[in-house]
Design a protein around this motif. Sequence first.
Motif, PDB file in Angstrom:
ATOM      1  N   VAL A  77       0.955  -1.345  -0.055  1.00  0.00           N
ATOM      2  CA  VAL A  77       0.140  -0.078  -0.027  1.00  0.00           C
ATOM      3  C   VAL A  77       0.799   1.307  -0.056  1.00  0.00           C
ATOM      4  O   VAL A  77       0.563   2.278  -0.865  1.00  0.00           O
ATOM      5  CB  VAL A  77      -1.006   0.052   1.285  1.00  0.00           C
ATOM      6  CG1 VAL A  77      -1.827   1.345   1.369  1.00  0.00           C
ATOM      7  CG2 VAL A  77      -2.016  -1.071   0.937  1.00  0.00           C
ATOM      8  N   ASN A  99       0.747   3.823  -2.970  1.00  0.00           N
ATOM      9  CA  ASN A  99       0.261   5.370  -2.692  1.00  0.00           C
ATOM     10  C   ASN A  99       1.213   6.227  -2.968  1.00  0.00           C
ATOM     11  O   ASN A  99       0.932   7.506  -3.531  1.00  0.00           O
ATOM     12  CB  ASN A  99       0.055   5.291  -0.969  1.00  0.00           C
ATOM     13  CG  ASN A  99      -1.267   4.847  -0.662  1.00  0.00           C
ATOM     14  OD1 ASN A  99      -2.096   4.376  -1.443  1.00  0.00           O
ATOM     15  ND2 ASN A  99      -1.426   4.779   0.538  1.00  0.00           N
ATOM     16  N   SER A 100       2.817   6.036  -3.019  1.00  0.00           N
ATOM     17  CA  SER A 100       3.566   6.755  -3.539  1.00  0.00           C
ATOM     18  C   SER A 100       3.644   6.884  -5.252  1.00  0.00           C
ATOM     19  O   SER A 100       4.228   7.741  -5.689  1.00  0.00           O
ATOM     20  CB  SER A 100       5.138   6.391  -2.922  1.00  0.00           C
ATOM     21  OG  SER A 100       5.253   5.019  -3.375  1.00  0.00           O
ATOM     22  N   ASP A 103      -7.090   9.941  -7.490  1.00  0.00           N
ATOM     23  CA  ASP A 103      -5.755   9.188  -6.612  1.00  0.00           C
ATOM     24  C   ASP A 103      -6.067   9.568  -5.243  1.00  0.00           C
ATOM     25  O   ASP A 103      -5.482   8.570  -4.492  1.00  0.00           O
ATOM     26  CB  ASP A 103      -4.417   9.980  -7.419  1.00  0.00           C
ATOM     27  CG  ASP A 103      -4.285   9.846  -8.635  1.00  0.00           C
ATOM     28  OD1 ASP A 103      -4.776   8.722  -9.093  1.00  0.00           O
ATOM     29  OD2 ASP A 103      -3.960  10.780  -9.343  1.00  0.00           O
ATOM     30  N   VAL A 122      -5.970   6.584  -2.572  1.00  0.00           N
ATOM     31  CA  VAL A 122      -5.182   6.291  -1.534  1.00  0.00           C
ATOM     32  C   VAL A 122      -6.127   6.048   0.009  1.00  0.00           C
ATOM     33  O   VAL A 122      -5.680   5.251   0.551  1.00  0.00           O
ATOM     34  CB  VAL A 122      -4.387   7.604  -1.335  1.00  0.00           C
ATOM     35  CG1 VAL A 122      -3.724   7.761   0.207  1.00  0.00           C
ATOM     36  CG2 VAL A 122      -3.311   7.782  -2.226  1.00  0.00           C
ATOM     37  N   THR A 142      -5.705   2.519   1.989  1.00  0.00           N
ATOM     38  CA  THR A 142      -5.466   2.651   3.152  1.00  0.00           C
ATOM     39  C   THR A 142      -6.382   1.923   4.223  1.00  0.00           C
ATOM     40  O   THR A 142      -6.142   1.143   5.075  1.00  0.00           O
ATOM     41  CB  THR A 142      -5.251   4.014   3.758  1.00  0.00           C
ATOM     42  OG1 THR A 142      -4.159   4.689   2.672  1.00  0.00           O
ATOM     43  CG2 THR A 142      -4.901   3.964   5.082  1.00  0.00           C
ATOM     44  N   SER A 156       1.168   4.357   5.509  1.00  0.00           N
ATOM     45  CA  SER A 156       0.615   4.552   4.151  1.00  0.00           C
ATOM     46  C   SER A 156       0.230   5.915   3.806  1.00  0.00           C
ATOM     47  O   SER A 156       0.591   6.084   2.378  1.00  0.00           O
ATOM     48  CB  SER A 156      -0.702   3.576   4.454  1.00  0.00           C
ATOM     49  OG  SER A 156      -0.475   2.284   4.437  1.00  0.00           O
ATOM     50  N   VAL A 157      -0.339   6.517   4.445  1.00  0.00           N
ATOM     51  CA  VAL A 157      -0.574   8.055   4.179  1.00  0.00           C
ATOM     52  C   VAL A 157       0.692   8.676   4.162  1.00  0.00           C
ATOM     53  O   VAL A 157       0.817   9.571   3.355  1.00  0.00           O
ATOM     54  CB  VAL A 157      -1.629   8.571   5.257  1.00  0.00           C
ATOM     55  CG1 VAL A 157      -1.787   9.898   5.092  1.00  0.00           C
ATOM     56  CG2 VAL A 157      -2.738   7.664   5.336  1.00  0.00           C
ATOM     57  N   PHE A 182       2.425   8.827   0.732  1.00  0.00           N
ATOM     58  CA  PHE A 182       1.581   9.624  -0.203  1.00  0.00           C
ATOM     59  C   PHE A 182       2.100  11.174  -0.108  1.00  0.00           C
ATOM     60  O   PHE A 182       2.504  11.866  -0.970  1.00  0.00           O
ATOM     61  CB  PHE A 182       0.241   9.697  -0.248  1.00  0.00           C
ATOM     62  CG  PHE A 182      -0.417  10.288  -1.350  1.00  0.00           C
ATOM     63  CD1 PHE A 182      -0.512   9.779  -2.478  1.00  0.00           C
ATOM     64  CD2 PHE A 182      -0.922  11.569  -1.034  1.00  0.00           C
ATOM     65  CE1 PHE A 182      -1.286  10.638  -3.626  1.00  0.00           C
ATOM     66  CE2 PHE A 182      -1.799  12.232  -1.724  1.00  0.00           C
ATOM     67  CZ  PHE A 182      -1.793  11.717  -3.129  1.00  0.00           C
TER      68      PHE A 182
END
Length: 201
Positions: free
Chosen positions: A59, A63-64, A72, A76, A80, A190-191, A194
Amino acid sequence: MGNRSVDPAATPAPEEVSAVPARDEGLPSAAVPELPWRVPLDPAPWWAWALFVTPFIAVPALNSWLWMGARDMLAVGLLTIIGASVVRVAGGVVLYRVMLFPTGVKARTSMLIRSLAWQDVDRIDVGDDHVVLVRGQDENEINGIPKDRTAEVAAVMQALRHQAANTPTRRHRPRPGIGTLLVLTYLIVSVGAFLIRWQIV
């Protein structure tokens, strides 16, 4: 109380320190092992470990890679949330552990650590690969026990229950376990992948 995890081979037979007959439910007499005692459970299957670890890698990488746009950002968020659910469910299998103490039983499940005092157990029921601790209308099932050790585990519980019959004890509320920390770590990674990729932070 949860699902399966511990390899019985990694749980050596503890030293027997005392013997107390299990008088109820037709359970055999049992020697009380050295406490605290980790209940032998079947090992977590390989797929549970794979499901547990994969979201931490897949993930953040996805995300990146996504371009920064409204769709997008929605992707994300969905990735997540789905990954967090996978981590929580698979973690409940991988991290599941049950410990017996003189005052009660403690089970680490998906997100919580739950305790049940022996004085609160009305009876103990035995199945093929599980033991059920009955408290009034509530049933706390401990599953994943090897079939050849289910009677032994139930008998030890019954012996501890009789030993603690006249012993004062404290009731404990459920509290967050290591699974909660791992889910929070997953969310941050995960967040964060991004946000850092697009230099938002």
